[in-house]
Write an enzyme that holds these catalytic residues in place. Sequence first.
Site, PDB file in Angstrom:
ATOM      1  N   ASP A 161       0.852  -1.190   0.000  1.00 13.55           N
ATOM      2  CA  ASP A 161       0.000   0.000   0.000  1.00 13.55           C
ATOM      3  C   ASP A 161       0.892   1.246   0.000  1.00 13.55           C
ATOM      4  O   ASP A 161       2.114   1.139  -0.174  1.00 13.55           O
ATOM      5  CB  ASP A 161      -1.006  -0.035   1.169  1.00 13.55           C
ATOM      6  CG  ASP A 161      -0.353   0.180   2.532  1.00 13.55           C
ATOM      7  OD1 ASP A 161       0.893   0.291   2.606  1.00 13.55           O
ATOM      8  OD2 ASP A 161      -1.098   0.234   3.531  1.00 13.55           O
ATOM      9  N   HIS A 162       0.275   2.404   0.222  1.00 10.21           N
ATOM     10  CA  HIS A 162       1.025   3.666   0.181  1.00 10.21           C
ATOM     11  C   HIS A 162       2.093   3.751   1.275  1.00 10.21           C
ATOM     12  O   HIS A 162       3.140   4.348   1.078  1.00 10.21           O
ATOM     13  CB  HIS A 162       0.048   4.844   0.324  1.00 10.21           C
ATOM     14  CG  HIS A 162      -0.802   4.754   1.558  1.00 10.21           C
ATOM     15  ND1 HIS A 162      -1.836   3.842   1.648  1.00 10.21           N
ATOM     16  CD2 HIS A 162      -0.767   5.412   2.737  1.00 10.21           C
ATOM     17  CE1 HIS A 162      -2.415   3.966   2.839  1.00 10.21           C
ATOM     18  NE2 HIS A 162      -1.781   4.902   3.523  1.00 10.21           N
ATOM     19  N   CYS A 219       2.657  -3.354   4.238  1.00 10.90           N
ATOM     20  CA  CYS A 219       1.829  -2.186   4.535  1.00 10.90           C
ATOM     21  C   CYS A 219       2.554  -1.404   5.621  1.00 10.90           C
ATOM     22  O   CYS A 219       3.759  -1.607   5.796  1.00 10.90           O
ATOM     23  CB  CYS A 219       0.391  -2.586   4.908  1.00 10.90           C
ATOM     24  SG  CYS A 219       0.205  -3.588   6.385  1.00 10.90           S
ATOM     25  N   GLY A 220       1.876  -0.522   6.331  1.00 14.27           N
ATOM     26  CA  GLY A 220       2.572   0.298   7.311  1.00 14.27           C
ATOM     27  C   GLY A 220       3.157  -0.531   8.449  1.00 14.27           C
ATOM     28  O   GLY A 220       4.343  -0.461   8.750  1.00 14.27           O
ATOM     29  N   THR A 221       2.293  -1.324   9.070  1.00 17.40           N
ATOM     30  CA  THR A 221       2.737  -2.177  10.183  1.00 17.40           C
ATOM     31  C   THR A 221       2.959  -3.624   9.769  1.00 17.40           C
ATOM     32  O   THR A 221       3.635  -4.377  10.465  1.00 17.40           O
ATOM     33  CB  THR A 221       1.656  -2.201  11.279  1.00 17.40           C
ATOM     34  OG1 THR A 221       0.437  -2.665  10.676  1.00 17.40           O
ATOM     35  CG2 THR A 221       1.451  -0.824  11.892  1.00 17.40           C
ATOM     36  N   GLY A 222       2.294  -4.026   8.708  1.00 20.44           N
ATOM     37  CA  GLY A 222       2.258  -5.443   8.313  1.00 20.44           C
ATOM     38  C   GLY A 222       1.019  -6.140   8.858  1.00 20.44           C
ATOM     39  O   GLY A 222       0.679  -7.242   8.430  1.00 20.44           O
ATOM     40  N   GLY A 260      -2.353  -5.229   8.786  1.00 20.23           N
ATOM     41  CA  GLY A 260      -3.520  -5.294   7.900  1.00 20.23           C
ATOM     42  C   GLY A 260      -3.332  -6.315   6.795  1.00 20.23           C
ATOM     43  O   GLY A 260      -4.252  -7.096   6.479  1.00 20.23           O
ATOM     44  N   MET A 261      -2.149  -6.339   6.217  1.00 25.03           N
ATOM     45  CA  MET A 261      -1.867  -7.308   5.154  1.00 25.03           C
ATOM     46  C   MET A 261      -1.930  -8.734   5.700  1.00 25.03           C
ATOM     47  O   MET A 261      -2.448  -9.642   5.045  1.00 25.03           O
ATOM     48  CB  MET A 261      -0.502  -7.038   4.530  1.00 25.03           C
ATOM     49  CG  MET A 261      -0.459  -5.836   3.612  1.00 25.03           C
ATOM     50  SD  MET A 261      -1.519  -6.043   2.153  1.00 25.03           S
ATOM     51  CE  MET A 261      -0.795  -4.790   1.060  1.00 25.03           C
ATOM     52  N   HIS A 290       9.062 -23.628  10.899  1.00 25.28           N
ATOM     53  CA  HIS A 290       7.941 -24.240  11.619  1.00 25.28           C
ATOM     54  C   HIS A 290       6.591 -24.056  10.945  1.00 25.28           C
ATOM     55  O   HIS A 290       5.724 -24.913  11.065  1.00 25.28           O
ATOM     56  CB  HIS A 290       7.848 -23.652  13.038  1.00 25.28           C
ATOM     57  CG  HIS A 290       8.950 -24.103  13.944  1.00 25.28           C
ATOM     58  ND1 HIS A 290       8.963 -23.837  15.286  1.00 25.28           N
ATOM     59  CD2 HIS A 290      10.092 -24.810  13.690  1.00 25.28           C
ATOM     60  CE1 HIS A 290      10.056 -24.362  15.843  1.00 25.28           C
ATOM     61  NE2 HIS A 290      10.765 -24.935  14.885  1.00 25.28           N
ATOM     62  N   ARG A 333       6.644 -32.902  12.894  1.00 28.72           N
ATOM     63  CA  ARG A 333       5.574 -32.463  13.804  1.00 28.72           C
ATOM     64  C   ARG A 333       4.969 -31.126  13.362  1.00 28.72           C
ATOM     65  O   ARG A 333       3.794 -30.851  13.626  1.00 28.72           O
ATOM     66  CB  ARG A 333       6.090 -32.375  15.244  1.00 28.72           C
ATOM     67  CG  ARG A 333       7.089 -31.282  15.506  1.00 28.72           C
ATOM     68  CD  ARG A 333       7.613 -31.332  16.942  1.00 28.72           C
ATOM     69  NE  ARG A 333       8.416 -30.170  17.284  1.00 28.72           N
ATOM     70  CZ  ARG A 333       9.685 -29.986  16.933  1.00 28.72           C
ATOM     71  NH1 ARG A 333      10.303 -30.895  16.191  1.00 28.72           N
ATOM     72  NH2 ARG A 333      10.343 -28.903  17.298  1.00 28.72           N
ATOM     73  N   HIS A 334       5.762 -30.324  12.652  1.00 29.40           N
ATOM     74  CA  HIS A 334       5.235 -29.032  12.198  1.00 29.40           C
ATOM     75  C   HIS A 334       4.215 -29.230  11.079  1.00 29.40           C
ATOM     76  O   HIS A 334       3.237 -28.493  10.986  1.00 29.40           O
ATOM     77  CB  HIS A 334       6.376 -28.119  11.758  1.00 29.40           C
ATOM     78  CG  HIS A 334       7.361 -27.882  12.855  1.00 29.40           C
ATOM     79  ND1 HIS A 334       7.029 -27.220  14.016  1.00 29.40           N
ATOM     80  CD2 HIS A 334       8.650 -28.279  13.007  1.00 29.40           C
ATOM     81  CE1 HIS A 334       8.074 -27.193  14.826  1.00 29.40           C
ATOM     82  NE2 HIS A 334       9.073 -27.836  14.236  1.00 29.40           N
TER      83      HIS A 334
HETATM   84  C1  RB5 Z   1      -2.268   2.826   6.416  1.00 34.57           C
HETATM   85  O1  RB5 Z   1      -2.349   4.071   7.034  1.00 34.57           O
HETATM   86  C2  RB5 Z   1      -2.055   1.730   7.447  1.00 34.57           C
HETATM   87  O2  RB5 Z   1      -3.177   1.601   8.246  1.00 34.57           O
HETATM   88  C3  RB5 Z   1      -1.703   0.432   6.771  1.00 34.57           C
HETATM   89  O3  RB5 Z   1      -0.564   0.608   6.005  1.00 34.57           O
HETATM   90  C4  RB5 Z   1      -1.414  -0.737   7.674  1.00 34.57           C
HETATM   91  O4  RB5 Z   1      -0.446  -0.408   8.630  1.00 34.57           O
HETATM   92  C5  RB5 Z   1      -2.569  -1.416   8.254  1.00 34.57           C
HETATM   93  O5  RB5 Z   1      -2.490  -2.402   8.980  1.00 34.57           O
END
Ligand code: RB5
Length: 147
Positions: free
Chosen positions: A8-9, A65-68, A70-71, A98, A132-133
Amino acid sequence: MKITIGNDHASFELKLFIKAELGKMGFEVRDLGSDSEKSVDYPDFAVPVCREVLAKKADYGILLCGTGLGMSITANKFKGIRAALCNDLFLAELARRHNNANVLVMGGRVLGKSLALEILKRFFTTGFEGGRHQERLDKIIKIEEGN
Ligand code: RB5
């Protein structure tokens, strides 16, 4: 190895860096991500990447994505996708050994480029241990089938 990447952006800059590095490492990269920093919705970019992995058009997916978060949440809605949010090297290694992760997820607002590159390398040079995994993954498949 074929990799399909989506972003994403908030992870556009990291995507450009990763794409270039994957190219240098000899991977075939398909970019289905956003092509700018204009605000977009991450699920729209997770979906086509997961579909490519499930259709075996890609060996692995990478989602950014920003944090990872949401993806990861989006990708793990797909039956057969094992998306792992790896914001450090230990997670990258265990996600493969694993969990046999088939989608690597990273956060563009969490990681610097050099750590992201190390994570990427660790993920793609580590194999699944099976045993086992695999039995545990089989239980996940049963859960997917029951839902
Ligand atoms: C976008 O602002 C942010 O919410 C997205 O990149 C992501 O971090 C969501 O989990």
